[in-house]
Design a protein around this motif. Sequence first.
Motif: not given
Length: 372
Positions: A185-204
């Motif tokens: 798994y990694r914890v991805l932040n939507a803001a790191d991919y061009g989304v104008p929102q800080s949203r941390r999610r676990v992606i398995i």
Amino acid sequence: MKSYFHKETNTINTFEVEVPEETKKLNVVSLFSGVGGMDLGFRGNFDFLGTHYSEQPFNLIFSNDIFKQAADVYEINFGHKVERRSIDDIDVGELPNEEVDIVLGGFPCQTFSYSGKRGGLSDPRGQLYLQMIRIIEHYRPKMFVAENVDGIRNSKKDNKGNAVDVSALDTILKAFDVAGYNVQYRVLNAADYGVPQSRRRVIILGIRKDLGDQEDVFYPKVLFDQTGLETKRKWLSAKEGIDDLWEKINDPTVLNHTQRDYSKAKFYPGKKMQGNNRISADRPAPTIRAEHHGNIEAHYRTTLKDENNMDGWRRLSVRETARLQSFPDDFNFACSASSAYKMIGNAVPPVMSWHVARSVFYTLNKLGITSK
């Protein structure tokens, strides 16, 4: 306990991953589909803030969710039916009789959320990952993708509600491992991919053990960062995401952005309450949550008339929250504003999902098993 987190995880710039024209589409089963944020990323072929996210080599053959309004909206936008029974009630013999390459599942997250009651695995919703595993064991897909809130890493209650030393995430990852998949798994932040929102999610991400190991799996490379010093691209601010919509309330060319499409819930001066504030213009919006309902935050352009008259603050509209979640402007939330807020808050940002989907394709293609 076996470690499922790797600091040196492979990453790939997903914008640079090309899909050959002759690539055969991979079949996808989507569980806990909601309004289809993750599914849209896997389908691709949409535009967001001036960037085109190209069509993906995936074919959605089955979708499931019990949230009626979300299923209605999904069907309008995707053009195929959603199975609306609880996943517990679906016998595997009723599922499509086709080869399935990928299983997606954003199993319910409220029980693990920092903003919820934190029932963890003791909450029946916290057990639904087992239903995802049941479907995976039936189809034996090449890979699966599971998504949940960051709080799942620190939820430490067993299925009886007792405190334990092992996190819910570790328990779930071990179960996927036992089912025959190498997982990480990694914890991805939507803001790191061009989304104008800080949203941390676990992606398995899991790959079938006969096809690859943990180190064979790729995640999307970070493309934006807070300052722009690392990636040369700074996080998108809320203003960059929604400012052009400010004067378009009731504009017939803009979907879900009328006076009926934003909450009229009252604001309370000086009180710290959910949604009782404005978002900031110059940084990504805070996480859009399903629990907001009518208490969605106010637009940064609004101002208070005085302490006793809060009419000067306008809450974010459905279209504005959809933008902050990276839904394209032609995605129609044909439902009440309260239902739309909930389904948008529950969704995986489509742009982040697009990058995850591309990295999944890259993983399989690199291993030479995209069409096996």
